[in-house]
Structures are given as C-alpha cells and as structure tokens.
Design a protein around this motif. Structure first.
Motif, PDB file in Angstrom:
ATOM      1  N   SER A  86      39.460   3.189  21.061  1.00 53.96           N
ATOM      2  CA  SER A  86      38.904   4.538  21.203  1.00 53.96           C
ATOM      3  C   SER A  86      38.059   4.918  19.998  1.00 53.96           C
ATOM      4  CB  SER A  86      40.034   5.552  21.403  1.00 53.96           C
ATOM      5  OG  SER A  86      41.048   5.374  20.431  1.00 53.96           O
ATOM      6  N   PRO A 110      43.696   7.096  26.604  1.00 58.76           N
ATOM      7  CA  PRO A 110      42.916   8.123  27.292  1.00 58.76           C
ATOM      8  C   PRO A 110      41.854   8.707  26.369  1.00 58.76           C
ATOM      9  CG  PRO A 110      45.251   8.437  27.691  1.00 58.76           C
ATOM     10  CD  PRO A 110      45.144   7.386  26.640  1.00 58.76           C
ATOM     11  N   GLU A 112      37.488  10.656  26.306  1.00 60.02           N
ATOM     12  CA  GLU A 112      36.283  11.142  26.982  1.00 60.02           C
ATOM     13  C   GLU A 112      35.080  10.922  26.077  1.00 60.02           C
ATOM     14  OE1 GLU A 112      34.519  15.493  28.138  1.00 60.02           O
ATOM     15  OE2 GLU A 112      36.433  14.931  29.076  1.00 60.02           O
ATOM     16  N   ALA A 133      45.334  -0.053  29.719  1.00 63.60           N
ATOM     17  CA  ALA A 133      45.893   1.256  29.361  1.00 63.60           C
ATOM     18  C   ALA A 133      47.270   1.059  28.732  1.00 63.60           C
ATOM     19  CB  ALA A 133      46.000   2.127  30.597  1.00 63.60           C
ATOM     20  N   SER A 137      50.809   6.265  29.137  1.00 68.53           N
ATOM     21  CA  SER A 137      49.584   7.035  28.893  1.00 68.53           C
ATOM     22  C   SER A 137      49.198   7.954  30.045  1.00 68.53           C
ATOM     23  CB  SER A 137      48.425   6.085  28.592  1.00 68.53           C
ATOM     24  OG  SER A 137      48.220   5.162  29.660  1.00 68.53           O
ATOM     25  N   CYS A 138      50.012   7.999  31.092  1.00 67.79           N
ATOM     26  CA  CYS A 138      49.696   8.895  32.205  1.00 67.79           C
ATOM     27  C   CYS A 138      49.784  10.356  31.754  1.00 67.79           C
ATOM     28  CB  CYS A 138      50.668   8.689  33.353  1.00 67.79           C
ATOM     29  SG  CYS A 138      50.498   7.111  34.201  1.00 67.79           S
ATOM     30  N   ASP A 142      45.113  13.881  35.208  1.00 68.44           N
ATOM     31  CA  ASP A 142      43.911  13.839  34.378  1.00 68.44           C
ATOM     32  C   ASP A 142      43.303  12.437  34.385  1.00 68.44           C
ATOM     33  OD1 ASP A 142      44.339  16.443  33.733  1.00 68.44           O
ATOM     34  OD2 ASP A 142      45.274  16.033  31.794  1.00 68.44           O
ATOM     35  N   HIS A 144      41.870   8.946  32.934  1.00 66.28           N
ATOM     36  CA  HIS A 144      42.186   8.139  31.765  1.00 66.28           C
ATOM     37  C   HIS A 144      40.951   7.955  30.890  1.00 66.28           C
ATOM     38  CE1 HIS A 144      44.632   5.294  29.486  1.00 66.28           C
ATOM     39  NE2 HIS A 144      43.528   4.580  29.344  1.00 66.28           N
ATOM     40  N   GLY A 169      45.161   6.159  34.744  1.00 64.72           N
ATOM     41  CA  GLY A 169      44.625   7.375  35.330  1.00 64.72           C
ATOM     42  C   GLY A 169      43.274   7.065  35.935  1.00 64.72           C
ATOM     43  N   GLN A 193      48.912  10.248  40.040  1.00 63.59           N
ATOM     44  CA  GLN A 193      47.448  10.144  40.071  1.00 63.59           C
ATOM     45  C   GLN A 193      46.925  10.438  41.474  1.00 63.59           C
ATOM     46  OE1 GLN A 193      46.164   6.535  38.232  1.00 63.59           O
ATOM     47  NE2 GLN A 193      44.098   6.644  39.054  1.00 63.59           N
TER      48      GLN A 193
END
Length: 482
Positions: A86, A110, A112, A133, A137-138, A142, A144, A169, A193
């Motif tokens: 990330s 997760p 954006e 993942a 992490s769920c 929302d 992922h 996700g 999900q």
C-alpha cells in the motif's frame, strides 16, 4: 525509522527508496544538526533521479504509452508477499505513470487511490503477479481496493486472491473518464460482501472496457454479485470475453443506471460466458444496452436464500438487444421465470439470431410480464430457435405486450404436454415465416389479435400451414385446435 537509518538505507541501495518524505526528513535532520549539507544534497539528488532508476530494465507491456514507468519491485514492493504494498502504491501513483509488477505475490491491504489521470497498474511480463488480501481484512461491504475518479485508467494482468480467512472485498473502478480492466481474475470473498467487481464510467463521453475478467463465487456470501455497474454510470462499458459463475445475486448486474435518477449509461456484453448465476446471469436496464455472442449455461443453483435462475433479464428501459447468444437450461433447474425474461417495467427490445435450449420442465424459454409502461411494449423475436426436451408449460409466454412480433422463429419441444406460444391481452401482434412443433397446443391466444403469415404448426394431432390469417382468440383456443 530514525534519520540515521534513513541515511544508511539511502547509502545502501541508492535512489530506489528515496521519497519526498525522505527529503523532508533529511532536511529536518539537517536543521536539528543530525545531518550534513552534503547528505541533504545527495538525498535531494537521489529523489530527483528516482524515476530513471526505477524504470524497468526490459520493455514492459504498455510501457511506451506512459511518460513514467516504474518497476514496483525496484521501488520497494515485496514480491514474496510479506510486506504490504500500500505504501508503494500511495507513493508512486501519479498522472501519466505506469506501475509495472513483475511476477510474484504482493500483500495488498484495503486502500483507495483517487484522482489520477493516465495511470496504470499492470503485469510486467506474461507471468502474472498476484495481489493477496491479508486475513481479517474484510470491512463489511466496503471495497478492498478502489480506484476513485480516475481517467484513462489501466488495470491489467493481475490476479486478486481473497481466499484467506475473512479477507478481501470488492474491486472498484469509479472512473471520471475512460477505463480499461483486462486479464484480471478475482477469487474468494468476504461473507458480507455484496459484489466482486464494480465499474462506473461517470462521464457521458467516457468508455470502459472490461476484457477477460474472470470471477467465481466460492463462499457462502448471502447476496453476492459478480460484476456491478453503479447507478451513476453515464458512459459506455463493455464486458468482453468475461467469465462469471455461481453468484447468488446476478452474474452481471447492469440495470441500475436505468433507474429514474440514474446515469443512463449503456452496458454491453460480448463473447462472455455466464454459468449458474442466481436471479439473472445478465441483467440489462438502459436503452441501447446489449448482449452479443454470449453463452449462458444454467445447470444448478448456487446456495442462496432464494432462487430464481434467469438467463437474461430485461429490467427497466427499452431498445435493448440480444443477438447471437446461446442459452442452455438443464433438466435439474426447478425454479426459474425463464431463460429470457422481460420485467414489467421493461419495454420493447429485440432478440435475434439466438438459440435457447430448454430442458427444464415447466420453464419457459421466454417470458414477458404485463407491460406497466406507456406505448406498445412488445418485443421483437427474429431468427430465434427454441429446442430441448422440456415438458409442460409454454415455450414462450407473453402478457400485455401490444405489437409483439415473431419472425423466422422455430420452436421444437418434444417434451410431454409442452405448448408453443401463448400471447394474452395484446393487440397488433405478428407471427411470420415461423415453424412451431410441440406436443401440446402450438399457439394460444387470449384477448389478443395476431397477424399470421407463412407459418406452420405441428402437433401429434396433425400439421397446419397458414399462408395468411388475421387470428383472434376464437381461432386458436385450445379446444378448437383439432
């Protein structure tokens, strides 16, 4: 990491890991008396030349299409999947930039990425990288990974592995302009999900292409959609050569932009394969949308709260097209409105050059509910073939659809007590150049007028050819057929 560790890292591996944040930290160190001016200048120089040093050594796919190409591993991404990527994505995502991932396993928490123009993430070569993942992490429903308000966006050659416990996700592409998603797979999902993949093209002039996207629902996820097109989609998106199977709440859910306050964007499928998706395999709902050269196979139902297995469902809108499609329903299917279904709020559309093989007893190949809108609402069927051994019920059932037309259609269903076409409460319908061969009544009209030309009806009781006839219910009521 303290400032001395920063300097040691920069000295050890050069400019590959020097970021703007590193520059700020070395300047702060200089101001505090913990770094020399030479170290500051060297760090700034390393930062300024980082793009050259991170360029892949060999040409990569789409590398000549971007001003900056960055090898993700050279930039610090861990191809063994131990350290999250990330930070690398946040750090190097930029306009006119391609992040190229060599083969490997990459840990993706997760996150954006928002607002980039001409930005891409792609496999470096033929060997595919996998984004994994992390377990746990769920986050409810929302996404992922979300690419938000991107334009001229590319996502290609990535496998998303969400099979760890409570991992993953949705993969969301919310584009303000054009977007391409190609050669992407997704497997595994969270229990809560609601969709595996989502794409919206928010600009009316924007074009989206989803090509060779493959996903299968493998968990008990309640209501889960394979690919979803959001309500604000206002451009054009095409799903080409995709595969979606075993989803409990539609394979492709593409009707939402057709709601009253929706974006009204079109959705197309081309040469794709859909299998055993509940509610519908393809769901269309905006004028101009289409399904072409697709294959739909329905043999069994996924585990869902309730089932209604439909091949193609027209839900809202009109002027949609199904062309050169093949739909097959097996004998084990027990709960379905039909292979092609027109919802009450869906108007006139066209089904052409397609084949429906129906083996499920009592299930129609085509069912059109009473039209609730204004105008004729009657669909057109051209060069449609219905075969298979289904017994009982109707091959085609149409209610309240003025102007319904059948042209060059063939229905051959040898199952016991299988009727051909039933049309009710409809005016000004046509049946032309067609052939209907069933064990029950070939044509049933109820409160309907229909023009029949050059059409042959065959039943166990005999054959009847009509050159031309203005038919009314009394002419084809079941007890009058023989």
């Amino acid at each position: 990491m303290n400032r001395r560790q920063l300097l040691q890292r920069a000295t050890m591996i050069g400019s590959m890991v020097v970021t703007f944040q590193d520059v700020l930290e070395i300047i702060a160190a200089y101001n505090a008396g913990d770094a020399t001016l030479t170290e500051v200048l060297e760090t700034i120089d390393a930062y300024n030349t980082r793009g050259e040093d991170l360029t892949p050594e060999e040409p990569v796919p789409h590398g000549d299409e971007f001003g900056t190409v960055i090898d993700a591993v050279q930039a610090g991404a861990d191809p063994e999947g131990n350290e999250p990527i990330s930070g690398i994505l946040d750090q190097y995502a930029a306009d006119d930039t391609l992040l190229s991932f060599p083969a490997g396993t990459y840990l993706l928490p997760p996150m954006e990425l928002t607002g980039y123009d001409h930005f891409g993430i792609a496999a470096a070569q033929d060997e595919r990288p996998t984004f994994v993942a992390p377990a746990g992490s769920c986050v409810n429903d929302d996404p992922h990974i979300q690419f938000a308000m991107v334009s001229d966006f590319l996502l290609e050659g990535i496998d998303f592995d969400f099979e760890r416990e409570e991992a993953g996700g949705a993969i969301n592409v919310i584009a303000s302009g054009d977007a391409t998603v190609r050669d992407v797979t997704a497997r595994g999902n969270c229990r809560e999900q609601i969709t595996m993949f989502r794409i919206d093209i928010r600009s009316p002039e924007g074009v989206g292409l989803v090509e060779n996207f493959r996903a299968q629902n493998i968990e008990d996820s309640g209501w889960m959609t394979g690919a979803y097109v959001g309500v604000r989609h206002s451009g054009e998106v095409t799903f080409q050569n995709c595969e979606l199977s075993e989803f409990t709440d539609n394979g492709l859910y593409g009707s939402t932009p057709g709601v009253d306050d929706g974006g009204g964007g079109t959705v197309h499928t081309v040469g794709s394969h859909f299998e055993n998706n509940n509610v519908s395999n393809i769901r269309l709902g905006t004028p101009g949308s289409s399904a072409r050269d697709d294959t739909i196979v329905v043999e069994s139902a996924p585990e869902a709260h309730s089932t209604n297995l439909r091949g193609i469902r027209f839900r809202r809108g009109a002027d949609q097209v199904v062309e050169n499609c093949e739909i097959r329903f097996g004998p084990a299917v027990t709960n379905s409105f039909g292979a092609i279904v027109f919802h009450a709020d869906s108007g006139s559309s066209r089904v052409a050059n397609s084949q429906i093989t129906m083996e499920s007893d009592g299930t129609p190949a085509v069912k059109a509910f009473y039209y609730s809108g204004e105008g004729l609402g009657g669909p057109t069927f051209e060069n449609l073939t219905v075969d298979g051994k289904a017994g009982r019920g109707y091959a085609i059932q149409v209610n309240g659809r003025d102007g319904t037309t059948f042209r060059n259609c063939t229905i051959e269903q040898p199952g016991e007590q299988r009727d051909g076409i039933r049309v009710a409460y409809s005016e000004d319908c046509e049946l032309v150049d067609s052939h209907i061969d069933v064990t029950g009544y070939p044509l049933i009209l109820r409160d309907t007028t229909m023009t029949i030309r050059n059409t042959t009806f065959v039943t166990p009781d005999g054959e009847r050819h009509i050159d031309e006839m203005e038919a009314e219910p009394g002419d084809f009521r079941p007890e009058a057929w023989v």
